[in-house]
Design a protein around this motif. Sequence first.
Motif, PDB file in Angstrom:
ATOM      1  N   ARG A 396       0.819  -1.200   0.000  1.00 59.50           N
ATOM      2  CA  ARG A 396       0.000   0.000   0.000  1.00 59.50           C
ATOM      3  C   ARG A 396       0.865   1.266   0.000  1.00 59.50           C
ATOM      4  N   ASP A 397       0.565   2.190  -0.891  1.00 52.48           N
ATOM      5  CA  ASP A 397       1.238   3.494  -1.029  1.00 52.48           C
ATOM      6  C   ASP A 397       2.602   3.407  -1.700  1.00 52.48           C
ATOM      7  N   MET A 398       3.044   2.232  -2.121  1.00 53.58           N
ATOM      8  CA  MET A 398       4.357   2.085  -2.749  1.00 53.58           C
ATOM      9  C   MET A 398       4.182   1.978  -4.272  1.00 53.58           C
ATOM     10  N   GLU A 399       5.099   2.604  -5.013  1.00 53.27           N
ATOM     11  CA  GLU A 399       5.159   2.456  -6.464  1.00 53.27           C
ATOM     12  C   GLU A 399       6.436   1.712  -6.822  1.00 53.27           C
ATOM     13  N   ILE A 400       6.367   0.878  -7.850  1.00 51.14           N
ATOM     14  CA  ILE A 400       7.547   0.154  -8.338  1.00 51.14           C
ATOM     15  C   ILE A 400       7.678   0.415  -9.828  1.00 51.14           C
ATOM     16  N   GLU A 401       8.879   0.730 -10.266  1.00 45.86           N
ATOM     17  CA  GLU A 401       9.189   0.836 -11.690  1.00 45.86           C
ATOM     18  C   GLU A 401      10.423   0.000 -11.982  1.00 45.86           C
ATOM     19  N   VAL A 402      10.491  -0.527 -13.213  1.00 47.57           N
ATOM     20  CA  VAL A 402      11.696  -1.189 -13.703  1.00 47.57           C
ATOM     21  C   VAL A 402      12.250  -0.316 -14.825  1.00 47.57           C
ATOM     22  N   ARG A 403      13.533   0.027 -14.734  1.00 45.18           N
ATOM     23  CA  ARG A 403      14.103   1.016 -15.630  1.00 45.18           C
ATOM     24  C   ARG A 403      15.361   0.519 -16.328  1.00 45.18           C
ATOM     25  N   GLU A 404      15.612   1.146 -17.468  1.00 40.94           N
ATOM     26  CA  GLU A 404      16.891   0.989 -18.151  1.00 40.94           C
ATOM     27  C   GLU A 404      17.994   1.600 -17.283  1.00 40.94           C
ATOM     28  N   GLU A 405      19.249   1.342 -17.672  1.00 43.93           N
ATOM     29  CA  GLU A 405      20.377   1.917 -16.950  1.00 43.93           C
ATOM     30  C   GLU A 405      20.316   3.444 -16.955  1.00 43.93           C
ATOM     31  N   ASP A 406      19.783   4.041 -18.032  1.00 43.29           N
ATOM     32  CA  ASP A 406      19.712   5.497 -18.120  1.00 43.29           C
ATOM     33  C   ASP A 406      18.479   6.075 -17.441  1.00 43.29           C
ATOM     34  N   GLY A 407      17.670   5.224 -16.782  1.00 38.24           N
ATOM     35  CA  GLY A 407      16.503   5.697 -16.063  1.00 38.24           C
ATOM     36  C   GLY A 407      15.202   5.630 -16.828  1.00 38.24           C
ATOM     37  N   THR A 408      15.242   5.202 -18.087  1.00 39.90           N
ATOM     38  CA  THR A 408      14.023   5.108 -18.887  1.00 39.90           C
ATOM     39  C   THR A 408      13.164   3.954 -18.389  1.00 39.90           C
ATOM     40  N   PRO A 409      11.883   4.208 -18.066  1.00 39.74           N
ATOM     41  CA  PRO A 409      11.008   3.102 -17.624  1.00 39.74           C
ATOM     42  C   PRO A 409      10.845   2.042 -18.711  1.00 39.74           C
ATOM     43  N   LEU A 410      10.827   0.782 -18.285  1.00 38.37           N
ATOM     44  CA  LEU A 410      10.697  -0.342 -19.210  1.00 38.37           C
ATOM     45  C   LEU A 410       9.278  -0.893 -19.164  1.00 38.37           C
ATOM     46  N   PRO A 411       8.836  -1.535 -20.242  1.00 38.30           N
ATOM     47  CA  PRO A 411       7.498  -2.146 -20.251  1.00 38.30           C
ATOM     48  C   PRO A 411       7.473  -3.442 -19.464  1.00 38.30           C
ATOM     49  N   ASP A 412       6.284  -4.009 -19.321  1.00 36.98           N
ATOM     50  CA  ASP A 412       6.134  -5.299 -18.652  1.00 36.98           C
ATOM     51  C   ASP A 412       7.059  -6.344 -19.262  1.00 36.98           C
ATOM     52  N   ARG A 413       7.607  -7.184 -18.381  1.00 36.53           N
ATOM     53  CA  ARG A 413       8.386  -8.361 -18.752  1.00 36.53           C
ATOM     54  C   ARG A 413       9.748  -8.024 -19.351  1.00 36.53           C
ATOM     55  N   ALA A 414      10.192  -6.778 -19.195  1.00 41.88           N
ATOM     56  CA  ALA A 414      11.541  -6.399 -19.606  1.00 41.88           C
ATOM     57  C   ALA A 414      12.401  -6.264 -18.353  1.00 41.88           C
ATOM     58  N   VAL A 415      13.549  -6.935 -18.324  1.00 42.20           N
ATOM     59  CA  VAL A 415      14.419  -6.929 -17.147  1.00 42.20           C
ATOM     60  C   VAL A 415      15.213  -5.638 -17.069  1.00 42.20           C
ATOM     61  N   GLY A 416      15.231  -5.037 -15.907  1.00 48.11           N
ATOM     62  CA  GLY A 416      16.006  -3.828 -15.681  1.00 48.11           C
ATOM     63  C   GLY A 416      16.204  -3.602 -14.199  1.00 48.11           C
ATOM     64  N   LYS A 417      16.618  -2.401 -13.834  1.00 45.48           N
ATOM     65  CA  LYS A 417      16.844  -2.064 -12.427  1.00 45.48           C
ATOM     66  C   LYS A 417      15.520  -1.720 -11.760  1.00 45.48           C
ATOM     67  N   VAL A 418      15.348  -2.220 -10.544  1.00 41.09           N
ATOM     68  CA  VAL A 418      14.112  -2.011  -9.797  1.00 41.09           C
ATOM     69  C   VAL A 418      14.222  -0.724  -8.983  1.00 41.09           C
ATOM     70  N   TRP A 419      13.253   0.167  -9.174  1.00 40.59           N
ATOM     71  CA  TRP A 419      13.149   1.413  -8.424  1.00 40.59           C
ATOM     72  C   TRP A 419      11.833   1.413  -7.663  1.00 40.59           C
ATOM     73  N   CYS A 420      11.795   2.099  -6.525  1.00 42.16           N
ATOM     74  CA  CYS A 420      10.540   2.210  -5.789  1.00 42.16           C
ATOM     75  C   CYS A 420      10.414   3.605  -5.187  1.00 42.16           C
ATOM     76  N   ARG A 421       9.167   4.014  -4.956  1.00 44.18           N
ATOM     77  CA  ARG A 421       8.890   5.316  -4.354  1.00 44.18           C
ATOM     78  C   ARG A 421       7.664   5.191  -3.467  1.00 44.18           C
ATOM     79  N   GLY A 422       7.733   5.795  -2.297  1.00 48.16           N
ATOM     80  CA  GLY A 422       6.597   5.770  -1.397  1.00 48.16           C
ATOM     81  C   GLY A 422       6.932   6.446  -0.084  1.00 48.16           C
ATOM     82  N   PRO A 423       5.932   6.638   0.772  1.00 51.37           N
ATOM     83  CA  PRO A 423       6.149   7.325   2.053  1.00 51.37           C
ATOM     84  C   PRO A 423       7.109   6.616   2.990  1.00 51.37           C
TER      85      PRO A 423
END
Length: 581
Positions: A396-423
Motif C-alpha cells: 500500500r502506497d508504494m510504487e515500483i518501476e523497472v528502468r533501463e540503466e539510463d533511467g528510462t522506464p521499461l514495459p512489462d516483462r523487460a528486465v532492468g533495475k528495480v526502483w521504488c517510491r513511497g512514504p
Amino acid sequence: MTDQAAAIAPAPTPTEDALPRRFADFATLGDALDYAASGSRGLNFHDARGTLTRPYPFAELRADALVQARRLIAMGVKPEDRIALIAETGPEFAALFFGAVYAGAWPVPLPLPTSFGGAQSYIDQLRVQLDSCDPCLLIYPDELGEMAGEAARVAGVDGISFAGIAAKDAPEVSLPTLDGQSIAYLQYSSGSTRFPHGVAITHHALLNNLAAHGHGMKLEPADRCVSWLPWYHDMGLVGCFLSPVANQVSTDYLKTEDFARRPLAWLDLISRNKGTTLSYSPTFGYDICARRMSSQTKASDRFDLSRWRVAGNGADMIRPDVMQSFVDAFGDAGFKASAFLPSYGLAEATLAVSIMPPGEGIVVELVEETQLSGVAAGEDRPQRFRAIVNCGKAVRDMEIEVREEDGTPLPDRAVGKVWCRGPSVMVGYFRDPDATDACMTDGWLDTGDMGYLSDGYIYIVGRAKDMIIVNGRNHWPQDIEWAVEQLPGFKQGDIAAFAITTPGGEETPAVLVQCRTSDGEERKRLHDAIKERVRAVTGMNCVVELVPPRTLPRTSSGKLSRAKARNLYLTGEIKPYAIAA
C-alpha cells in the motif's frame, strides 16, 4: 508437567483481546505502543527448547520503556542523540529501544557476535558502525561486556551494560514532543557495497510501512506470530518486533542462536502455540528445516502446522526448489503450500516493497536465459531457463518501476533495475549525502536489484552489483552457486561466486567453495567436479578455489557477502588450499 509446575508456569499473553485492532495508524511509534499497552497482548520470550520464560505484555513494555527514557535523559541524552544498542532478543533491548524513542533519541540496533570471525572481528565490526552512527552511548548485554566494552573504548564512546543502566536513577522528567517527521531510528543496511551506512527512518515512514504489513497480510483478530529472526536486521526488527507492536499482535520469540542450534524448535513452537498463524524466514531457514527432517520420522508425529496461514519468505533470493522441499517434508503435518507468502524489501524502504497476496503461494515463471542476459535469442546454443519467483504486488502506497540503466522506464516483462517510491522510503543515509544521492532521485530509490514487472507483480532476478559479465553475457552468481550446491556435501552458504579479471584483461568467474576434507586427493576430485559442474551448467570455465570452513564473510543479516569475499580473495586475506596438478 505436574499440577504444581503447571501452577507456577508463566502464562503467555493472549492471542485475542477486546482492544480494536488498528493498522499502525499512529503519528509516532510511541503512540503505537501507548495504544497497544491498553490491551492485553504482548511479547513472549522462550528458551532454547521453546519453553516460555518471560511473557511481556505491551503494558509492561511501555512502563519499562518510560523508565528507561527517564534514565537516558537523566544521563544527559538529548533528542536526536544516537543510542547504540546490541540487539539481543529479549525484554531489555525492547524496553531500551522504546525508551530511546520516548526520549527523542535515535536507537541504533547493532549485531550480536556470530559463530565465526572471533572476538577481534566483532570488535572491529562494532567499531566501524559506532564510528558511522556517532552515538553518545553503547548499551550491551552483560555477557558481552568484554568485547562490546572494548569496541566502545576504541571508538571513544561511553559503554554501559544492561545491568548497569538498570541501576541508574529514573527521576520524573518531561519527555520531548515528537511528530511523524522526527527520525525514529537508524537501521544498518546489510548491503555490502553500502555498508556501513545508517538508514534514517522517520516515524511516518515506519508507521506507513507497518500499516502496509497489516493490510498486506490481511491480519485477522486471531493471528499470532512466532519469530527467530535477529532484531538487528530489518526483517526481524521491523517485521517481527515493531510491526507486532504497531498492529497489536502477540508474538513468541526464539533467540536466533537457539534456532541455529536446533532449527526444528521453530516448528515445535509453532505447533505447540495453537494460535500461531504468522511466521517469516529467509529461504535458508526453510531449507535447513527440510534437511533436518530428511533423517527424522514422519513430520505429523511431531508437528502440527495446519494453522500456519502466512509463511513469509524474504531477505534473500527465494528458491522454489527449497520451498517444494519444505512442502514435501511438512505437508503431512498440515503445512499448506498456499501459506507461502513471498515478499521483497530492503532497509532503505523501511522494509516491505512488495508482498504476495495471501493464499496465492509460490508462483514461478520459467524465463529463457536470453531474456535475462541480453544475448540474441537466435544464437546457436541450447535453451536454458531460470525459475523466477513472483514476489507479489507493491505494498500500500508504494510504487515500483523497472528502468533501463539510463533511467528510462521499461514495459512489462523487460528486465532492468528495480526502483521504488513511497512514504516509507528512507530520508537518506545518516551523514552521507553522496551515498544518498547515488541511489535516490526525485523521491525514487534505486534498490540495486534487477527484476521485471508482469501484470502488477514484481519478479526479482538478482543483484545488479553481483552480476558477472563474460564475453558480453550476463551471469548471476546465484546460478553458479546453486549448481555447486547440487554436488554431494555442499549446502547453501558454502559457495561464493564473483567476477575477477585475468592477467589478459578478461573477466572470468571465480568460485570459492568451503571444503571440509583434509585429504589431498579428495580435494583434487572436488575441485575438478566443481569446475566441470559450472562448465556444464553455465558453459563457462571458471577459477575454482577450495577454502577452509567458516571462511566466507557474511553481512549483518547472516547472508553471504560476495563483494567482501571478492575483496578478501584479491587482497590475499582468504588463503585457498593448494591443489595438486
